[in-house]
Design a protein around this motif. Structure first.
Motif, PDB file in Angstrom:
ATOM      1  N   CYS A 195       0.844  -1.198   0.000  1.00 28.35           N
ATOM      2  CA  CYS A 195       0.000   0.000   0.000  1.00 28.35           C
ATOM      3  C   CYS A 195       0.885   1.257   0.000  1.00 28.35           C
ATOM      4  O   CYS A 195       1.779   1.385   0.844  1.00 28.35           O
ATOM      5  CB  CYS A 195      -0.907  -0.001   1.234  1.00 28.35           C
ATOM      6  SG  CYS A 195      -1.815   1.548   1.434  1.00 28.35           S
ATOM      7  N   TYR A 237       0.094   4.178   0.878  1.00 24.75           N
ATOM      8  CA  TYR A 237      -0.257   5.083   1.980  1.00 24.75           C
ATOM      9  C   TYR A 237       0.340   4.607   3.304  1.00 24.75           C
ATOM     10  O   TYR A 237       0.999   5.360   4.000  1.00 24.75           O
ATOM     11  CB  TYR A 237      -1.780   5.208   2.110  1.00 24.75           C
ATOM     12  CG  TYR A 237      -2.425   5.822   0.891  1.00 24.75           C
ATOM     13  CD1 TYR A 237      -2.192   7.168   0.562  1.00 24.75           C
ATOM     14  CD2 TYR A 237      -3.261   5.077   0.073  1.00 24.75           C
ATOM     15  CE1 TYR A 237      -2.787   7.732  -0.556  1.00 24.75           C
ATOM     16  CE2 TYR A 237      -3.859   5.635  -1.049  1.00 24.75           C
ATOM     17  CZ  TYR A 237      -3.619   6.972  -1.353  1.00 24.75           C
ATOM     18  OH  TYR A 237      -4.188   7.521  -2.454  1.00 24.75           O
ATOM     19  N   CYS A 238       0.084   3.323   3.663  1.00 26.44           N
ATOM     20  CA  CYS A 238       0.508   2.860   4.984  1.00 26.44           C
ATOM     21  C   CYS A 238       1.611   1.809   4.913  1.00 26.44           C
ATOM     22  O   CYS A 238       2.134   1.391   5.947  1.00 26.44           O
ATOM     23  CB  CYS A 238      -0.691   2.313   5.760  1.00 26.44           C
ATOM     24  SG  CYS A 238      -1.254   0.717   5.146  1.00 26.44           S
ATOM     25  N   SER A 266       1.307  -1.279   4.148  1.00 29.64           N
ATOM     26  CA  SER A 266       0.842  -2.626   4.482  1.00 29.64           C
ATOM     27  C   SER A 266       0.961  -3.571   3.282  1.00 29.64           C
ATOM     28  O   SER A 266       0.833  -3.163   2.129  1.00 29.64           O
ATOM     29  CB  SER A 266      -0.619  -2.566   4.935  1.00 29.64           C
ATOM     30  OG  SER A 266      -1.128  -3.883   5.062  1.00 29.64           O
TER      31      SER A 266
HETATM   32 ZN   LIG Z   1      -2.799   1.042   3.454  1.00 32.47          ZN
END
Ligand SMILES: [Zn+2]
Lengths: 273, 167
Positions: B124, B126-127, B129
């Motif tokens: 991901c 954004y994070c 993950s």
């Molecule tokens: Zn994420």
């Protein structure tokens, strides 16, 4: 369209250019017509994600057609857009499979299209294209090799997509199985010319532009049998059919497609797109 | 009269680095690995680019933006921009700066490989993950797929892997 390199066929004799031009028309018209037929599904696909996928694949295919028309334009000294839009049915070299309507009705009226047919047609076409691109990557013509390498990378995702749909629907409900069986029968009546290499077939293969049709057909059969092994059906491929698009002998459906496809471009041919 | 300035490769490349992807303003066409060849003879510049996806409608826009940017260079009288297929663009041409720019925009960089069963993985953007699912291989543009992060619950896009050993 963007500007691409030119002068790639300088030094070739006129007869060699004629052989290459005929082969390029087969490749370009195939992608152009099936890209158009597939784009008629826009907004009608079974679900929203499929609508996105289908449209994206059509866009890639139109990109492949544009690369081939670009090469053809380089030979003829003509504009790729004109070659796409302003050639009549007799000059078209696409396979019958790529020109047929999606089903009954018109896009702007009441389209009653057949998704099973769309899946089967695209599996046959894309697998045929995969085999052809493998052969073209070995072509004696450098520009053809380059374009084939580019198209093959994008085709990877297309073939995977249609193969997945095909196997799932072939193993689905009785209704789906019946529709797929009907679609297979229809496609079997329209795909015999896929591997036909047109009026210069012997010269085209002698020059090493592409592998002989018989070799490609064998590879195609092997690939398709691997797919059919994951279903309850047995793969078959027709020997012959009435029309042969590679020789410029088409069905009425081609005229219908060309008319619709070129309507806007033909209305103001000098416009900058 | 214009002051004479030698149009060397470095100068041209630094100008091309100002030309962004029309849809992703954090990534330049240099970052994407689209620049294949640059050449200058006297006051004429010629740039050869690699199209990412063959049917990409952004190509004519990029061509125009490149030519306009190059003509801003001191000593440049003409700028020719064309595309070639003689080398296919592959997703490993995206540079480190390109990878950073894509993430900044919320797009995961292309995966490095595809498993034999056709599956692939990205994290991901954004994070970070790894708990993500592919929603659609085909996205809003030819070069991107649609994914969903099960950790931060954001939908995101990833650049498709394009390599010469895909068949
Ligand atoms: Zn994420």
């Amino acid at each position: 369209m963007e500007k691409t390199e030119s002068g790639k066929f300088e030094g070739l004799t006129e007869t060699d250019q004629a052989y290459l031009a005929d082969l390029l028309k087969q490749l370009a018209d195939d992608d152009y017509l099936l890209s158009f037929r597939s784009s008629e599904w826009l907004g009608l696909a079974p679900h929203i994600e499929e609508d996105v996928a289908s449209a994206s694949i059509s866009q890639d295919m139109m990109g492949h057609a544009a690369m081939y028309y670009g090469l053809l334009g380089d030979i003829y000294g003509r504009d790729a857009d004109d070659l796409a839009h302003f050639r009549g049915p007799a000059d078209r070299r696409n396979s019958i499979l790529t020109e047929k309507r999606n089903g009954e009705g018109e896009y702007l009226d009441v389209p009653k299209y057949d998704w099973a047919y769309h899946v089967v047609r695209n599996l046959y076409y894309n697998m045929h294209k995969k085999v052809k691109l493998v052969a073209l990557k070995q072509s004696s013509s450098t520009p053809l090799r380059d374009v084939a390498a580019k198209a093959a990378m994008e085709l990877y995702y297309h073939e995977l997509h249609w193969r997945t749909w095909f196997i799932q629907l072939m193993n689905s409900s009785d209704d789906a199985k019946a529709r797929m069986a009907a679609a297979l029968e229809k496609v079997n009546g329209e795909c015999a010319d896929l591997f036909h290499l047109g009026k210069y077939s012997e010269d085209i293969t002698r020059k090493g532009y592409i592998a002989p049709a018989s070799e490609m057909k064998d590879s195609f059969r092997k690939e398709m049998e691997k797919v059919f092994d994951q279903t309850d059906s047995v793969f078959s491929f027709p020997d012959d059919q009435k029309e042969n698009g590679r020789l410029g002998r088409h069905t009425e459906d081609l005229e219908h497609a060309l008319e619709l496809m070129s309507e806007v471009y033909g209305s103001v041919p000098y416009a900058k797109w | 009269m214009k002051a004479e300035k030698i149009l060397d490769e470095e100068l041209i490349l630094s100008k091309l680095a100002e030309v962004k992807d029309p849809e992703i303003d954090t990534v330049s066409i240099v970052d994407l690995g689209m620049v294949y060849r640059v050449a200058a003879v006297d006051t004429s510049i010629k740039v050869t680019l690699l199209p990412t996806f063959s049917g990409c409608p952004a190509l004519p826009i990029i061509e125009k933006n490149c030519a306009e940017a190059l003509l801003e260079l001191d000593g440049a009288d003409s700028a020719e921009v064309e595309f070639t297929f003689s080398v296919p663009w592959t997703s490993d041409r995206v540079t480190e700066a390109g990878i950073r720019g894509l993430k900044e925009f919320g797009i995961a960089p292309p995966p490095e490989f595809i498993e034999s069963d056709g599956s692939w993985h990205v994290d991901c953007p954004y994070c970070g993950s790894t708990f993500v699912t592919v929603e659609n291989i085909f996205g809003p543009t030819a070069c991107r797929s649609i994914l969903y992060c099960r950790n931060c619950r954001n939908p995101f896009e990833a650049m498709k892997l394009v390599s010469s050993n895909m068949h």
